[in-house]
Design an enzyme around this catalytic site. Structure first.
Site, short mmCIF file in Angstrom:
data_model
loop_
_atom_site.label_atom_id
_atom_site.label_comp_id
_atom_site.label_asym_id
_atom_site.label_seq_id
_atom_site.Cartn_x
_atom_site.Cartn_y
_atom_site.Cartn_z
N SER A 89 -33.58 39.15 -105.52
CA SER A 89 -33.25 38.01 -105.60
C SER A 89 -33.31 36.72 -104.61
O SER A 89 -32.66 35.69 -104.62
CB SER A 89 -31.70 37.98 -105.53
N THR A 137 -30.76 33.05 -113.66
CA THR A 137 -30.24 31.97 -112.64
C THR A 137 -30.74 30.57 -113.33
O THR A 137 -31.73 30.28 -114.13
CB THR A 137 -31.31 32.01 -111.31
N ASP A 138 -30.11 29.56 -112.79
CA ASP A 138 -30.47 28.04 -112.91
C ASP A 138 -31.83 27.81 -112.30
O ASP A 138 -32.49 26.51 -113.02
CB ASP A 138 -29.32 27.19 -112.53
N GLU A 139 -32.38 28.52 -111.64
CA GLU A 139 -33.55 28.02 -111.02
C GLU A 139 -34.62 28.17 -111.83
O GLU A 139 -35.82 27.58 -111.57
CB GLU A 139 -33.90 28.97 -109.67
N TYR A 176 -39.86 33.92 -107.30
CA TYR A 176 -38.56 34.25 -108.06
C TYR A 176 -38.18 33.84 -109.05
O TYR A 176 -37.94 34.40 -110.07
CB TYR A 176 -37.40 34.02 -106.91
N LYS A 180 -37.96 35.60 -112.85
CA LYS A 180 -36.82 35.50 -113.66
C LYS A 180 -37.11 34.65 -115.08
O LYS A 180 -36.49 35.14 -115.84
CB LYS A 180 -35.56 34.69 -113.03
N LEU A 216 -27.84 31.54 -97.53
CA LEU A 216 -27.42 30.68 -96.70
C LEU A 216 -25.89 30.86 -95.91
O LEU A 216 -25.78 30.83 -94.88
CB LEU A 216 -27.36 29.08 -97.39
N ASP A 306 -39.51 23.40 -93.59
CA ASP A 306 -39.09 23.32 -95.02
C ASP A 306 -39.49 24.41 -95.63
O ASP A 306 -40.78 24.88 -95.37
CB ASP A 306 -39.05 22.13 -95.75
P1 NAD Z 1 -28.77 41.16 -104.80
O1 NAD Z 1 -29.91 41.07 -104.11
O2 NAD Z 1 -27.35 41.07 -103.70
O3 NAD Z 1 -28.64 42.40 -105.60
C1 NAD Z 1 -29.65 43.02 -106.44
C2 NAD Z 1 -29.15 44.66 -106.59
O4 NAD Z 1 -30.26 44.91 -107.42
C3 NAD Z 1 -29.08 45.20 -105.31
O5 NAD Z 1 -28.15 46.21 -105.39
C4 NAD Z 1 -30.61 46.28 -105.35
O6 NAD Z 1 -30.41 47.47 -104.90
C5 NAD Z 1 -30.81 46.30 -107.15
N1 NAD Z 1 -32.22 46.49 -107.56
C6 NAD Z 1 -33.02 45.70 -106.95
N2 NAD Z 1 -34.19 46.26 -107.41
C7 NAD Z 1 -33.96 47.35 -108.32
C8 NAD Z 1 -34.77 48.26 -109.10
N3 NAD Z 1 -36.08 48.07 -109.12
N4 NAD Z 1 -33.94 49.14 -109.78
C9 NAD Z 1 -32.72 49.19 -109.74
N5 NAD Z 1 -32.03 48.38 -108.93
C10 NAD Z 1 -32.56 47.43 -108.35
O7 NAD Z 1 -28.68 39.91 -106.02
P2 NAD Z 1 -27.36 39.09 -106.42
O8 NAD Z 1 -27.45 37.81 -105.59
O9 NAD Z 1 -26.26 40.12 -106.75
O10 NAD Z 1 -28.02 38.65 -107.80
C11 NAD Z 1 -27.83 39.59 -109.10
C12 NAD Z 1 -28.38 39.04 -110.26
O11 NAD Z 1 -27.84 37.73 -110.49
C13 NAD Z 1 -29.71 38.71 -109.96
O12 NAD Z 1 -30.43 39.03 -111.38
C14 NAD Z 1 -30.22 37.09 -109.65
O13 NAD Z 1 -31.24 36.69 -110.41
C15 NAD Z 1 -28.90 36.73 -110.55
N6 NAD Z 1 -28.59 35.48 -110.06
C16 NAD Z 1 -27.88 35.39 -108.70
C17 NAD Z 1 -27.38 34.15 -108.24
C18 NAD Z 1 -26.97 34.02 -106.79
O14 NAD Z 1 -26.63 33.06 -106.29
N7 NAD Z 1 -26.90 35.04 -105.89
C19 NAD Z 1 -27.33 33.01 -109.21
C20 NAD Z 1 -27.51 33.30 -110.55
C21 NAD Z 1 -28.09 34.54 -110.97
P1 TYD Z 2 -30.23 30.45 -100.45
O1 TYD Z 2 -29.02 31.01 -100.15
O2 TYD Z 2 -31.61 31.10 -99.97
O3 TYD Z 2 -30.35 30.25 -102.15
P2 TYD Z 2 -31.26 29.57 -103.20
O4 TYD Z 2 -32.46 29.30 -102.33
O5 TYD Z 2 -31.48 30.66 -104.26
O6 TYD Z 2 -30.68 28.38 -103.60
O7 TYD Z 2 -30.51 28.91 -100.05
C1 TYD Z 2 -29.56 28.10 -100.22
C2 TYD Z 2 -29.92 26.76 -99.75
O8 TYD Z 2 -30.00 26.70 -98.21
C3 TYD Z 2 -31.28 26.29 -100.15
O9 TYD Z 2 -31.89 24.93 -100.40
C4 TYD Z 2 -32.29 26.82 -98.99
C5 TYD Z 2 -31.21 26.31 -97.69
N1 TYD Z 2 -31.47 27.52 -96.63
C6 TYD Z 2 -31.44 26.86 -95.45
O10 TYD Z 2 -31.47 25.54 -95.16
N2 TYD Z 2 -31.64 27.75 -94.20
C7 TYD Z 2 -31.48 29.11 -94.48
O11 TYD Z 2 -31.47 29.89 -93.34
C8 TYD Z 2 -31.32 29.72 -95.72
C9 TYD Z 2 -31.16 31.22 -95.91
C10 TYD Z 2 -31.19 28.73 -96.90
#
Ligand code: NAD
Ligand code: TYD
Length: 370
Positions: A89, A137-139, A176, A180, A216, A306
């Site tokens: 992720s 994700t929105d990404e 990433y 996705k 972050l 960056d």
């Molecule tokens: P995270 O990285 O905290 O957790 C990911 C989990 O998946 C971990 O527990 C890891 O052990 C498990 N995992 C990874 N590879 C695996 C595999 N091959 N088999 C089984 N388990 C595995 O991620 P998160 O931030 O909780 O995100 C969860 C989901 O939500 C992801 O699909 C991500 O794309 C999506 N998402 C995240 C965000 C965000 O802001 N964090 C926003 C939108 C969508």
């Molecule tokens: P992040 O939490 O990695 O989420 P995403 O890249 O999925 O949006 O980062 C959030 C924002 O913060 C992104 O614009 C990158 C920036 N960032 C920093 O400026 N410094 C950092 O150390 C990290 C991890 C992220």
């Protein structure tokens, strides 16, 4: 005990997954919740100690890429629902190691889809009462322009007139988001080709307790606490749309039960922040809660090179979810960030367990040459 439903939640030991597992285990005692997680660096069973002994909870350590194992689990637990969160992720890791992202996010999702397809098609009722819910994700939509850098009259978002809608064309930029996007396409293809009852949701940036401190918000809270530099990528002008993780879990619960098959729903809180502004809020909140004078930690801000291909702005339009299913975020950002900062400061042991050992090597390698 006979359970009303048997639901696999993948990635349940991660950040968002642990909130979803907790919500389902507590809210639905008549559902068996199978947390399927490989426990990569991001998976942490300490996120779930409060529910680990619940009678309706099972943990299975497995890799979603292991097709035979996925097939075995579908049969063993008579699975009728899958909520798929397991993924690699972190964008910065994907820039360094894109293969792992293609493997887990694309091939792993495909392996899970195929195992579900073969199992469900073997049953007399086939897909009836089944659901494959994929969390994305929105990404995947790419990046929006920042045409209104000054924001509204309060200096806040929206930072441009455009938003991501469910109909926005996919245009991922990072390994990433590309991985996705690939997984989202496979999920929709399984509906269109085989009639599998799938749903996809695309959510904005989440924040809250239990997030791995490479992202972050937890990274900066921890660094302020230890008086370490706060690495701001570029000029800190990139915009993200932040949602409290428990509100994402609430949306997942609602959509899993009431969402329409084959639909896509965007999830977001209309809560855009420029990185540098959110960093100032974090600094102010941490300093206040630690009893430091206001402005004490501002000197830690360090502008660094960056991120490659850094998306400028994300902003989700979640009106479809609001209008069709009545979902709205329950927390205002001010309340959410206060709760979040307090949680990390109160749970220093959780943080220390992660940041000792391997983490340090990762963190140093991330910032080498920046
Ligand atoms: P995270 O990285 O905290 O957790 C990911 C989990 O998946 C971990 O527990 C890891 O052990 C498990 N995992 C990874 N590879 C695996 C595999 N091959 N088999 C089984 N388990 C595995 O991620 P998160 O931030 O909780 O995100 C969860 C989901 O939500 C992801 O699909 C991500 O794309 C999506 N998402 C995240 C965000 C965000 O802001 N964090 C926003 C939108 C969508
Ligand atoms: P992040 O939490 O990695 O989420 P995403 O890249 O999925 O949006 O980062 C959030 C924002 O913060 C992104 O614009 C990158 C920036 N960032 C920093 O400026 N410094 C950092 O150390 C990290 C991890 C992220």
């Amino acid at each position: 005990m006979e359970f009303k439903r048997n639901i696999i939640i993948t990635g349940g030991a991660g950040f968002i997954g642990s909130h979803v597992v907790r919500l389902f285990v507590n809210k639905y005692p008549d559902y068996r919740i199978i947390n399927l997680d490989k426990l990569t660096y991001a998976g942490n069973l300490a996120n779930l100690v409060d529910i680990e002994n619940s009678p309706n909870y099972v943990f299975v350590k497995a890799d979603i890429c292991d097709y035979e194992k996925m097939t075995e689990l579908m049969n063993t637990y008579n699975v009728d629902g899958i909520i798929h969160l397991a993924a690699e992720s972190h964008v910065d890791r994907s820039i360094k190691d894109p293969f792992t992202f293609a493997r887990t996010n694309v091939m792993g999702t495909l392996s899970l889809l195929q195992a579900a397809k073969v199992y469900w098609e073997s049953l007399p009722e086939r897909y009836e009462g089944k659901r494959f819910y994929h969390i994305s994700t929105d990404e995947v939509y790419g990046a929006l322009s920042l045409t209104n850098p000054a924001g509204d009259e309060n200096g806040r978002g929206p930072y441009g007139p455009d938003f991501f809608f469910e109909t926005t064309k996919y245009n991922p930029h990072s390994p990433y988001s590309a991985s996705k996007a690939g997984s989202d396409h496979f999920v929709r293809a399984f509906h269109d080709t085989y009639g599998m009852p799938t749903i996809v949701t695309n959510c904005s940036n989440n924040y809250g307790p239990y997030q791995f401190p490479e992202k972050l918000i937890p990274l900066f809270i921890n660094n302020i606490r230890h008086r370490k530099p706060l690495p701001v990528y570029g000029k800190g002008e990139n915009v993200r749309d932040w949602l409290y993780v428990v509100d994402h879990a609430r949306a997942i619960d609602l959509i899993f039960h009431e969402g329409k098959v084959a639909e896509t729903y965007n999830i977001g809180g209309f809560n855009e922040w420029k990185n540098i502004d959110i960093i100032h809020v974090i600094i102010k909140t941490v300093d206040r809660l630690l009893g430091n004078p206001e402005g004490h930690s501002l000197d830690l801000i360090t502008y660094v090179t960056d991120r490659m291909g850094h998306d400028l702005r994300y902003a989700i339009d979640s009106n479809k979810l609001k209008n069709e299913l009545g979902w709205e975020p329950s927390l205002q950002f001010e309340e959410g960030i206060e709760k979040t900062v307090r949680w990390y400061l109160d749970n220093q042991e959780w943080m220390d367990n992660i940041t000792s050992g391997e983490y340090e090597k990762y963190y140093e390698s991330m910032y080498q040459g920046r």
